[in-house]
Design a protein around this motif. Structure first.
Motif, PDB file in Angstrom:
ATOM      1  N   TYR A 169      36.408  38.725  39.549  1.00 38.17           N
ATOM      2  CA  TYR A 169      37.595  39.396  40.403  1.00 38.17           C
ATOM      3  C   TYR A 169      38.014  40.402  39.840  1.00 38.17           C
ATOM      4  CZ  TYR A 169      37.322  35.422  43.854  1.00 38.17           C
ATOM      5  OH  TYR A 169      36.958  34.700  44.748  1.00 38.17           O
ATOM      6  N   HIS A 170      38.396  41.563  40.717  1.00 42.69           N
ATOM      7  CA  HIS A 170      39.207  42.439  40.094  1.00 42.69           C
ATOM      8  C   HIS A 170      40.595  42.816  40.902  1.00 42.69           C
ATOM      9  CE1 HIS A 170      35.367  43.961  38.119  1.00 42.69           C
ATOM     10  NE2 HIS A 170      35.092  43.478  39.226  1.00 42.69           N
ATOM     11  N   ILE A 171      41.560  43.391  40.174  1.00 41.42           N
ATOM     12  CA  ILE A 171      42.888  43.237  40.589  1.00 41.42           C
ATOM     13  C   ILE A 171      43.303  44.855  40.813  1.00 41.42           C
ATOM     14  CG2 ILE A 171      45.428  42.983  40.380  1.00 41.42           C
ATOM     15  CD1 ILE A 171      44.664  40.613  38.504  1.00 41.42           C
TER      16      ILE A 171
ATOM     17  N   SER B 185      36.142  40.609  44.556  1.00 38.69           N
ATOM     18  CA  SER B 185      35.071  40.633  43.627  1.00 38.69           C
ATOM     19  C   SER B 185      33.701  40.884  44.687  1.00 38.69           C
ATOM     20  CB  SER B 185      34.642  39.239  43.280  1.00 38.69           C
ATOM     21  OG  SER B 185      34.457  38.207  44.288  1.00 38.69           O
TER      22      SER B 185
ATOM     23  N   ILE C 206      42.994  41.439  45.517  1.00 38.51           N
ATOM     24  CA  ILE C 206      42.082  41.019  44.655  1.00 38.51           C
ATOM     25  C   ILE C 206      40.556  41.115  45.060  1.00 38.51           C
ATOM     26  CG2 ILE C 206      42.433  38.583  45.129  1.00 38.51           C
ATOM     27  CD1 ILE C 206      41.945  37.879  42.360  1.00 38.51           C
TER      28      ILE C 206
ATOM     29  N   TYR D 202      48.191  39.211  47.245  1.00 38.05           N
ATOM     30  CA  TYR D 202      48.757  38.396  46.326  1.00 38.05           C
ATOM     31  C   TYR D 202      50.378  39.209  46.590  1.00 38.05           C
ATOM     32  CZ  TYR D 202      48.413  41.750  42.575  1.00 38.05           C
ATOM     33  OH  TYR D 202      48.104  42.847  41.933  1.00 38.05           O
TER      34      TYR D 202
END
Length: 296
Positions: A36-38, A47, A45, A69
């Motif tokens: 996962y990347h933010i 992926s 978020i 989020y």
């Protein structure tokens, strides 16, 4: 999808200067791995999961897992009416979105199929990620524009409408006479208008042409429900299209054919979905490039 230098005409996607759009996308997606990347700026978020690359056909297929989020909310059990747990600011509800790219080498545009879940899509997310990478590598501008019904589905324009579905419909009394002109109805969790033996519901193009009875009816119905859909049939094949909104900017949104794709807990069987999307992609290609024999 198109790759363009601001002052130039569109380039073939396999020869954008010294670069190949397919290879740029492939390299970028591969570099992301499955983790996962933010994105802090948008509180998202994501992926890139299970992507497959077909170098011969120049196709890229996989799942983008994405969510947001930053908000504290209650997760309520609909059966008990009680809170099962609290979602905190650092929790994200992640949805799976199937994506499929076709990036031909000799043509100056390709096709991307994007899967919406719960009316939530990843077009903006995918575009912004690829646009930034494409610009970084090539110094040029990436365009990703929605296909219109007019351009995408010439072969379906004359398909006969079998049903009109009104999702979360209210306000029946004021337009009952208008609806009866199209056919009889059945009350379900959605309001369904079906053609009677004496009347038909017209063709898909009737709903997309201003001034027709079908278009006028949709114009009246659209503000009274969440969605207006039409089920059309041609040569034994069926498609469900969404209607309404500004017809000049109408984009092609197709509901999953649940006779072809198994849906479990709101999620499609990805193997079946992948096969069904291949059929859709070839329909797009046959109408976008008639007579050229392009298919995957």
């Amino acid at each position: 999808m198109k790759g363009k230098k601001v002052e130039d005409s569109y380039s073939p996607l396999g020869a954008i200067g010294q670069f190949d759009m397919y290879e740029i996308f492939k390299s970028y997606i591969t570099s992301k791995g499955n983790g996962y990347h933010i994105l802090q700026a948008t509180q998202q978020i994501y992926s890139m999961f299970g992507f497959k690359f077909d170098d011969a056909k120049r196709e890229i297929r996989g799942i983008v897992r994405a969510g947001s989020y930053g908000s504290r909310t209650d997760i309520v059990n609909i059966k008990t009416g009680k809170i099962d747990f609290k979602r905190l600011e650092e929790n994200a509800e992640v949805l799976n979105h199937y994506v499929r790219f076709y990036v031909p080498a000799a043509l100056n545009e390709g096709v991307v199929l994007l899967h919406n879940q719960k009316n939530i899509g990843v077009k903006t997310l995918i575009y912004e990620l690829l646009r930034e990478e494409f610009s970084r590598v090539t110094g040029r501008v990436l365009q990703m524009n929605p296909l219109s019904y007019e351009k995408a589905f010439q072969e379906w324009k004359k398909a006969v409408a079998k049903e009109i579905k009104l999702i979360r419909f209210s306000g029946m009394n004021t337009i009952e006479d208008q609806i009866k002109k199209l056919g009889h109805d059945e009350a379900e969790h959605v309001y369904i208008i079906k053609a009677s033996r004496k009347n038909n519901l017209g063709t898909l193009v009737d709903y997309l042409t201003p001034g027709t009875e079908q278009s006028a009816t949709v114009e009246i119905l659209a503000p009274l429900c969440a969605e207006v859909k039409t089920v059309v049939e041609m040569h034994g094949r069926k498609r469900t299209f969404r209607l309404g909104g500004n017809q000049n900017s109408q984009v092609c949104e197709i509901d999953v054919d649940e006779k072809k794709v198994t849906i479990t807990a709101g999620n499609p069987d990805m193997k079946e979905f992948d096969s069904w999307c291949k059929i859709l992609l070839n329909e797009f290609l046959s109408t976008m490039y008639p007579g050229m024999g392009i298919k995957v």
